[in-house]
Enzyme design. Structure first.
Site, PDB file in Angstrom:
ATOM      1  N   ARG A 104       0.869  -1.172   0.000  1.00 19.47           N
ATOM      2  CA  ARG A 104       0.000   0.000   0.000  1.00 19.47           C
ATOM      3  C   ARG A 104       0.907   1.224   0.000  1.00 19.47           C
ATOM      4  NH1 ARG A 104      -1.981  -3.545   4.049  1.00 19.47           N
ATOM      5  NH2 ARG A 104      -4.090  -4.345   3.597  1.00 19.47           N
ATOM      6  N   ARG A 113      -0.621  -2.140  -6.771  1.00 17.99           N
ATOM      7  CA  ARG A 113      -0.710  -3.246  -5.798  1.00 17.99           C
ATOM      8  C   ARG A 113      -1.657  -4.324  -6.316  1.00 17.99           C
ATOM      9  NH1 ARG A 113      -1.071  -4.826  -0.145  1.00 17.99           N
ATOM     10  NH2 ARG A 113      -3.220  -5.085   0.523  1.00 17.99           N
ATOM     11  N   TYR A 143      -9.347 -11.328  -6.415  1.00 12.57           N
ATOM     12  CA  TYR A 143      -8.414 -11.384  -7.542  1.00 12.57           C
ATOM     13  C   TYR A 143      -8.669 -12.581  -8.439  1.00 12.57           C
ATOM     14  CZ  TYR A 143      -6.001  -7.710  -5.073  1.00 12.57           C
ATOM     15  OH  TYR A 143      -5.713  -6.520  -4.443  1.00 12.57           O
ATOM     16  N   LYS A 158      -2.050  -2.599   7.869  1.00 10.16           N
ATOM     17  CA  LYS A 158      -3.276  -2.187   8.543  1.00 10.16           C
ATOM     18  C   LYS A 158      -3.438  -2.930   9.864  1.00 10.16           C
ATOM     19  CE  LYS A 158      -6.303  -0.678   4.785  1.00 10.16           C
ATOM     20  NZ  LYS A 158      -7.589  -0.922   4.110  1.00 10.16           N
ATOM     21  N   HIS A 207      -2.733   2.607  -6.115  1.00 14.93           N
ATOM     22  CA  HIS A 207      -3.258   1.364  -5.529  1.00 14.93           C
ATOM     23  C   HIS A 207      -3.454   0.291  -6.602  1.00 14.93           C
ATOM     24  CE1 HIS A 207      -4.600  -0.517  -1.875  1.00 14.93           C
ATOM     25  NE2 HIS A 207      -5.701  -0.964  -2.452  1.00 14.93           N
ATOM     26  N   HIS A 212      -3.706  -9.233   3.766  1.00 16.76           N
ATOM     27  CA  HIS A 212      -5.153  -9.275   3.937  1.00 16.76           C
ATOM     28  C   HIS A 212      -5.496 -10.098   5.173  1.00 16.76           C
ATOM     29  CE1 HIS A 212      -6.037  -8.473  -0.609  1.00 16.76           C
ATOM     30  NE2 HIS A 212      -5.868  -7.361   0.080  1.00 16.76           N
TER      31      HIS A 212
END
Length: 310
Positions: free
Chosen positions: A164, A258, A290, A187, A255, A281
């Site tokens: 990110r 990524r 994806y 995150k 983004h 994730h």
């Protein structure tokens, strides 16, 4: 939407305590905390108007399934998008889980409420050629060589490591020199190890050789023109210029680099669980988006190359 007399002091105090807990325990961003606050305040305000009296802690404990249905109907009447409704419901559920632990509430009526279905937006990756062209073109936008090298290094890390933009800009002098792997704090302050390709290391080394600002352990790797932390908006602007020159769609953002990293790995036979770890994730379902992207790509290739019947 809300006004001071519509919500009791006890409810406001509970909301404030929950937000503090969410920020401390989940490391939620300021924007996330603000969204939580707005969504739950709107919910409590609706209950106040729906029942015609301030909603203190005791009334909040008595929320029923019909109350939840009435709230969802209210949102639909306001033309709130299904995705936004799902976000609001998620915030309210999180608040009620916390209340149930702290106050002994029975949260079933809230937690059993179902969010409306909506079509998830699929990531928009670039082709491999377009991703490489983006990196090359980004470097040409700056009038100073070291800034061009800096921008190219950032975008290379987004594509080459699946970072990110906040993660790339969070790299400090303490992380240098970059090795074959790098520890990334993502995150929720979740750590992960990502491989660093030689091309990414070379891009960072080129930037370091040109950067006029000294590298210190506690200072960011990527600097602004005056030596302060690099503003992510500058990377967004430079990629916008590059995509316009290349004739790429508006979805070709930092983004998207990524997303491209993940999609190209999947296309090359990468394992979905491994890609989940590389991206950081929390849920495999996020990474599974994806697979849909890859299927869309395969169908486009099929339609373009398969001999037409007849």
């Amino acid at each position: 939407m809300s006004t001071p007399f519509e919500i009791s002091a006890a409810a406001r105090d509970a909301l404030a305590s929950w937000l503090e807990a969410a920020k401390a325990l989940k490391a939620a961003s300021d924007n996330t905390i603000k969204a939580y606050q707005v969504d739950v305040l709107d919910f409590i305000t609706f209950l106040t108007l729906h029942h015609g009296q301030p909603q203190g802690l005791a009334p909040l404990a008595r929320v029923t399934t019909p109350d939840m249905r009435a709230w969802m109907a209210h949102l639909r009447a306001q033309d709130v998008a299904p995705r936004s409704m799902a976000r609001k419901l998620s915030a309210v559920k999180s608040f009620y889980r916390w209340l149930s632990e702290r106050e002994g509430y029975e949260p079933t009526a809230v937690l059993s409420a179902r969010a409306p279905k909506f079509q998830k937006k699929l990531p928009r990756p670039l082709t491999e050629d377009a991703a490489r062209a983006m990196i090359d073109t980004v470097e040409l936008q700056a009038t100073q060589g070291w800034i061009g090298a800096r921008d190219a290094a950032v975008v290379t890390l987004l594509y080459g490591c699946g970072l990110r933009i906040s993660e790339a800009l969070g790299i400090t002098g303490r992380d240098l020199p970059l090795g074959e792997t790098m520890r990334i704090l993502g995150k929720g302050r979740k750590e992960r190890i990502v491989p660093v390709l030689p091309v990414a290391r070379r891009a960072v080394d080129t930037y370091l050789s040109l950067c006029p600002h000294p590298m210190e352990p506690d200072k960011p790797l990527f600097r602004g023109a005056r030596g302060g932390p690099l503003n992510p908006r500058l990377i967004q602007k430079v990629t916008e210029k590059a995509r316009m020159q290349l004739g790429l769609p508006a979805t070709a953002t930092p983004h998207a680099m990524r997303h491209s990293f993940a999609t190209h790995l999947l296309s090359a036979g990468g394992d979905l669980r491994a890609i989940q770890e590389l991206l950081g994730h929390a849920s495999l379902s996020t990474t599974q988006a994806y697979t849909s992207v890859d299927q869309v790509h395969l169908m486009k290739v099929y339609e373009a190359t398969h001999p037409k019947a007849g």
